[in-house]
Design an enzyme around this catalytic site. Structure first.
Site, short mmCIF file in Angstrom:
data_model
loop_
_atom_site.label_atom_id
_atom_site.label_comp_id
_atom_site.label_asym_id
_atom_site.label_seq_id
_atom_site.Cartn_x
_atom_site.Cartn_y
_atom_site.Cartn_z
N TYR A 137 0.85 -1.10 0.03
CA TYR A 137 0.15 0.02 0.14
C TYR A 137 0.81 1.24 0.11
O TYR A 137 1.56 1.47 1.05
CB TYR A 137 -0.89 -0.13 0.94
N LYS A 192 2.57 -16.08 -0.10
CA LYS A 192 3.12 -16.45 -1.51
C LYS A 192 4.52 -16.45 -1.27
O LYS A 192 5.54 -15.94 -2.10
CB LYS A 192 2.60 -15.29 -2.46
N ASP A 225 -2.85 -18.39 -3.94
CA ASP A 225 -3.52 -18.75 -4.97
C ASP A 225 -4.41 -20.03 -4.69
O ASP A 225 -5.66 -20.24 -5.07
CB ASP A 225 -2.71 -19.07 -6.24
N ASP A 249 -7.02 -7.96 1.99
CA ASP A 249 -8.03 -7.17 1.36
C ASP A 249 -8.97 -7.78 0.30
O ASP A 249 -10.14 -7.75 0.37
CB ASP A 249 -7.41 -5.95 0.74
N ASP A 253 -13.20 -9.44 0.72
CA ASP A 253 -14.20 -9.49 -0.46
C ASP A 253 -14.70 -10.60 -0.99
O ASP A 253 -16.06 -10.81 -1.10
CB ASP A 253 -13.51 -8.50 -1.47
#
Ligand code: NAD
Length: 370
Positions: A137, A192, A225, A249, A253
């Site tokens: 970010y 990851k 993933d 984030d 969702d």
């Protein structure tokens, strides 16, 4: 202290677009729930968002930041920061600024199946704990300037920051949460580390180090993933999920989509001394001003804030008020009574809010006569 003598101040920042609509609904429900439990709330309305630029010269005026230091609990409506002009210093992103500068280091985002609401599985009950102060970010990961820069017309370089300090504290938050009543003592670290071997490698190592302090909690981990698919195909298997900022984030969702959409997805940003209730969703400019926004995500975020404020002995009544709000929302959803269009109904924001308040009142009456 008697219950009737309890008072607490909560700061309110409305944000942009549907922000004022869902925040007004939240204040109405929280006020009533607290009153039923004998707590009076002094609401401190502070300017924020685009509306504050006109009168105060900033989306988050310095005077507001100073006042927030003195108030532990806040409600923030969604902010429409994608529409803020780039490079204009009056347009701070209030959400990012507050998370970073008040070290609200974990963003706790629960998802659960609700009776009466179409859901991929009827047994979803998970919490995503997202690192909130660094990662990918751009407004969070440098002291000065911006973590994204453009050496020439056709190239952008973005920095991603992962620190031991931030990883350890968010991991601890996740393990603590896994011990809460109703949780299943399981933490899943999502990362990851096969590609981002140093950054996500450090994050995963910190999760494992913290796990060694919690012998009663099981830790497993997945590459993000593969986990994205598991979240959709086997959602009922997950309990507490801890991950870095951007993965959290995105996954939160997705998990909102599992259980009825963004209108039902609450969040709480937690630091050492402050917490900020903030729904997962954005400012929904496409439906702003039409009076049809679903206020439940922001209301449930407020209930989470009540839980945080009530964690010590002094304001335990607020924790109960938070449970009352959850129960009232569950009854409204289950009855499919006056739902907003995102949930398949035709009701307005204010009608749905009134329905929740009615359920709170009848829950209180039932408790009194039981
Ligand atoms: P969004 O979450 O605002 O909207 C996505 C879709 O969900 C839209 O169709 C919207 O109408 C619907 N929706 C969202 N909340 C709803 C609600 N409470 N009731 C009914 N429907 C709802 O995402 P977006 O359109 O990508 O972003 C809009 C703005 O919000 C952007 O400026 C973005 O930067 C900002 N944003 C802010 C936050 C935050 O403040 N926490 C989070 C995400 C996005």
């Amino acid at each position: 202290m008697t219950a009737a003598a309890q008072r607490v101040t909560i700061a309110v920042l409305e944000g942009d677009d549907i922000g004022p609509e869902v925040v007004a609904a939240t204040v109405e429900v929280l006020e009533q729930a607290a009153r039923i439990r004998g707590v009076a709330i002094d609401w401190e309305w502070l300017p924020s968002g685009t509306a504050a630029v006109r009168e105060h010269g900033s989306t988050l005026p310095d005077a507001v930041v100073a006042r927030l230091r003195e108030i532990p609990g806040w409600i923030l409506g969604p902010v429409g920061h994608h529409a803020y002009p780039m490079g204009d210093l009056r347009f701070r992103n209030p959400s990012g600024y507050l998370r970073k500068n008040f070290e609200l280091y974990s963003n706790v985002r629960p998802s659960r199946s609700w009776p009466g609401v179409a859901s991929v599985s009827d047994a979803v009950d998970l919490v995503i704990v997202r690192e909130n102060t660094e990662g990918f970010y751009a407004d969070r990961n440098v002291l000065d300037g911006n973590g994204e820069f453009r050496p020439d017309e056709d190239m952008v370089i973005s920095l991603r920051v992962v620190t031991r300090r931030a990883s350890m504290r968010v991991a601890r938050q996740a393990f603590e949460l896994a011990r809460y009543r109703g949780r299943h003592r399981k933490v899943t670290a999502v990362h990851k580390a096969n590609v981002l071997r140093r950054g996500d490698g450090l994050f995963l190592a910190c999760c494992r180090e913290v796990a060694a302090e919690y012998s009663d909690i099981k830790l497993d981990d997945f590459l993000v993933d593969a986990f994205a698919m598991r979240l959709i195909t086997r959602p009922a298997e997950h309990d507490v999920i801890v991950t870095t900022n951007m993965f959290g984030d995105i996954l939160s969702d997705a998990s909102a989509g599992l259980v009825g959409g963004l209108g039902l997805a609450p969040g709480l940003n937690i630091g050492e001394d402050h917490a900020m209730a903030q729904a997962v969703h954005g400012s929904a400019p496409d439906i702003s001003g039409r009076g049809i926004a679903n206020p439940i995500a922001e209301i449930l975020s407020g209930a989470l804030l009540f839980g945080w404020l009530g964690r010590g002995a002094g304001l335990g009544a607020l924790r109960d008020a938070g449970h009352d709000i959850d129960a009232a929302v569950a009854r409204v959803l289950s009855a499919r009574d006056r739902l907003t269009p995102d949930l398949g109904g035709t009701a307005s924001t204010t009608a749905l809010t009134a329905s929740i308040v009615t359920q709170l009142d009848s829950g209180a009456t039932e408790a009194a006569t039981a």
